[in-house]
Design a protein around this motif. Structure first.
Motif, PDB file in Angstrom:
ATOM      1  N   LYS A  61       0.824  -1.210   0.000  1.00 16.72           N
ATOM      2  CA  LYS A  61       0.000   0.000   0.000  1.00 16.72           C
ATOM      3  C   LYS A  61       0.859   1.262   0.000  1.00 16.72           C
ATOM      4  O   LYS A  61       0.588   2.230   0.722  1.00 16.72           O
ATOM      5  N   ASN A 123      -6.969   6.538  -4.833  1.00 16.28           N
ATOM      6  CA  ASN A 123      -8.276   7.007  -4.372  1.00 16.28           C
ATOM      7  C   ASN A 123      -8.820   6.194  -3.208  1.00 16.28           C
ATOM      8  O   ASN A 123      -9.747   6.609  -2.528  1.00 16.28           O
ATOM      9  N   ILE A 124      -8.230   5.022  -2.960  1.00 18.70           N
ATOM     10  CA  ILE A 124      -8.722   4.172  -1.871  1.00 18.70           C
ATOM     11  C   ILE A 124      -7.866   4.359  -0.624  1.00 18.70           C
ATOM     12  O   ILE A 124      -8.369   4.422   0.488  1.00 18.70           O
ATOM     13  N   HIS A 125      -6.576   4.401  -0.802  1.00 18.41           N
ATOM     14  CA  HIS A 125      -5.640   4.492   0.328  1.00 18.41           C
ATOM     15  C   HIS A 125      -5.047   5.896   0.348  1.00 18.41           C
ATOM     16  O   HIS A 125      -4.100   6.208  -0.376  1.00 18.41           O
ATOM     17  N   ASP A 126      -5.635   6.740   1.189  1.00 17.49           N
ATOM     18  CA  ASP A 126      -5.335   8.170   1.153  1.00 17.49           C
ATOM     19  C   ASP A 126      -3.877   8.505   1.417  1.00 17.49           C
ATOM     20  O   ASP A 126      -3.404   9.556   1.013  1.00 17.49           O
ATOM     21  N   ARG A 203      -1.166   7.064   7.591  1.00 21.43           N
ATOM     22  CA  ARG A 203      -1.589   5.676   7.564  1.00 21.43           C
ATOM     23  C   ARG A 203      -1.807   5.163   8.971  1.00 21.43           C
ATOM     24  O   ARG A 203      -2.588   4.280   9.202  1.00 21.43           O
ATOM     25  N   TYR A 212     -11.990   7.062   5.248  1.00 24.04           N
ATOM     26  CA  TYR A 212     -11.568   5.820   4.615  1.00 24.04           C
ATOM     27  C   TYR A 212     -12.078   4.625   5.388  1.00 24.04           C
ATOM     28  O   TYR A 212     -12.516   3.636   4.813  1.00 24.04           O
TER      29      TYR A 212
END
Lengths: 213, 282
Positions: A61, A123-126, A203, A212
């Motif tokens: 990620k 766009n999913i994992h800021d 994160r 999220y």
């Protein structure tokens, strides 16, 4: 025999005429700066091109590497090495694109045809972010932890050497150094950057990431 | 029968594959919590403060249904162990569902999140055991790349084994979050709640009795003196400040302070709540 001699002389002349910039990048506190793109543009540039395609991975990620430098006209592949889907995008004027939800290797690379600095996100994992410096010149390098870049094989001429870093305060042009590079010369340059404090979507847990979770 | 079995197996396989492709996440938190007025008393002489250890473990997964729509599912176990008043010790087992829609690309795009958590709570004082349900709607937007704001509505409902401990309320909240540096984030929040509260006092308190819907003697705070619990409707205004520091990309330290003022004229009480915890996520 004569042909061999001419070839040797030509080779020596080529080596003798190629110059280099040995660049160190530090911040205002004297610490070495990594992920700084050092590039040189000048009237001595030839038609030599940097490689035509490169890769930015998505692994654990994260984008790897964090900063990539390419020449205008380069394609970048974005393989997803995680077992979950990512959605790569950029809203930067130099290259706006989306690679909608995918896993594995996308069908096509993204072609970077405009000079500029591009910010990539997922766009999913800021917290996923990376940068691409798209440059007109083939003479560039990204500094590592040692804060050092060596630009080699530059023809003699007058050059403008600049440095860009994602946290740079102000435009790279304001720190530009104008250097006359003689045939076979080596110039050592030191850049001191005024860097903004780094801040990215976190994160680590407990940090707000826009819903999220 | 054979066809039914095959369809069932295909369904389970599809579910398993879907789950396998989901974005898994595991969270654990542990820390200490202090409440200056656990008894929610309006008189200083009746106030009881206490500290607790709190722990939380959650496992969940997210499905990206489309570019902008995400479904999150999670199961969790929470526990509290209080230092002085063990009647409040509890462990709860719950599950939550959340649906988030983002209006555009990137972390700065506005979003809306609808989520619900259902849990069963077991208390040391078993008559407090019961089902809790929290339904929330939150919306947020990034103002700059360092500053974001979110606002929300929450409906909380608790149905206890003994009806006296039933609680229900509606809240509205707003929170500002600011990234100070790459590893430090600060939040400021305000919330307003109207609904059921339980205030404890040493009787006789005819002034509270006039406001309360029910009363009950309790031994939660000891027997000398014996306290009475009063169930009533009240308004609570609370302000909070919290800071989170990312030690690594998986580990954070968080501290928070909340001041809450609850009132149902003429009853008024305050709580100072402090929490410090370590959070891990993978």
């Amino acid at each position: 025999m004569r042909a061999v001699a001419l070839l040797v002389i030509f080779g020596l002349c080529h080596d003798l005429s190629a110059g280099s910039f040995d660049v160190t990048v530090k911040d205002s506190k004297g610490a070495l700066v990594s992920d700084a793109v050092v590039y040189a543009q000048g009237n001595g540039m030839n038609a030599e091109r940097a490689k035509k395609q490169t890769v930015i991975d998505q692994q654990d990620k994260q984008f790897i590497p964090y900063v990539t430098a390419v020449q205008v006209g380069t394609s970048i592949m974005f393989p997803n090495k995680d077992n979950i889907r990512h959605h790569v995008y950029s809203l930067s004027p130099a290259k706006k694109f989306e690679l909608p939800l995918y896993r594995g290797v996308p069908a096509e690379a993204v072609f970077f045809d405009k000079e500029g600095f591009v910010t990539l996100g997922c766009n999913i994992h800021d917290w996923m972010i990376a940068y691409v410096a798209v440059l007109a010149t083939p003479y560039f390098q990204v500094t590592g932890r040692e804060g050092h870049a060596l630009l080699k094989n530059l023809p003699a001429g007058q050059y403008t050497v600049e440095v860009w870093q994602p946290s740079l305060r102000g435009a790279p042009e304001t720190l530009a150094k104008h250097v006359d590079l003689g045939a076979g010369g080596m110039k050592q340059l030191l850049f001191t950057l005024d860097l903004k404090p780094g801040f990215r979507a976190k994160r680590a847990p407990g940090f707000s990431t826009g819903g999220y979770r | 029968m054979q066809v039914t079995r095959i369809i069932g197996l295909i369904g389970l396989l599809a579910l398993g594959l879907s789950v396998a492709r989901a974005d898994w996440r595991f969270d654990a938190e542990t820390g200490v919590f202090y409440d200056s007025n656990l008894s929610n008393s309006d008189r200083a002489a009746d106030e009881k403060s206490d500290s607790a250890w709190k722990g939380d473990v959650r496992a969940g997964f997210g499905f990206q249904l489309s570019r902008d729509l995400r479904l999150n599912l999670a199961g969790d176990v929470d526990g509290e162990v209080w230092d002085r008043f063990s009647g409040f010790n509890n462990i709860d087992f719950g599950g939550s569902t959340g649906l988030r829609y983002r209006f555009g690309l990137g972390h700065q795009a506005p979003w809306i999140l609808i989520e619900d958590r259902l849990a069963y709570e077991f208390f040391d004082e078993y008559e407090r055991d019961g089902w809790s349900n929290n339904f929330r709607i939150r919306v947020g937007i990034a103002i700059t790349d360092r500053l974001s704001v979110e606002t929300g509505y929450t409906f909380d409902h608790f149905a206890a084994r003994d009806d006296f401990w039933d609680l229900e309320g509606n809240s509205a909240s707003v929170r500002l979050t600011f990234d100070v540096i790459s590893s430090l984030q600060i939040s400021l929040g305000y919330a307003y709640r109207y609904g059921d509260v339980i205030s404890y006092a040493v009787p006789p308190r005819s002034d509270i009795l006039r406001l309360a819907s029910e009363e009950q003697s309790v031994t939660t705070f000891g027997t000398n003196p014996l306290y009475t619990a009063y169930r009533l409707q009240a308004s609570t205004h609370s302000v909070s400040v919290s800071a989170g520091y990312a030690v690594t990309k998986y580990l954070s330290v968080l501290v928070s302070y909340e001041y809450a003022a609850t009132s149902h004229d003429p009853l008024e009480y305050e709580n100072h709540l402090v929490e410090a915890k370590v959070a891990f996520a993978y």
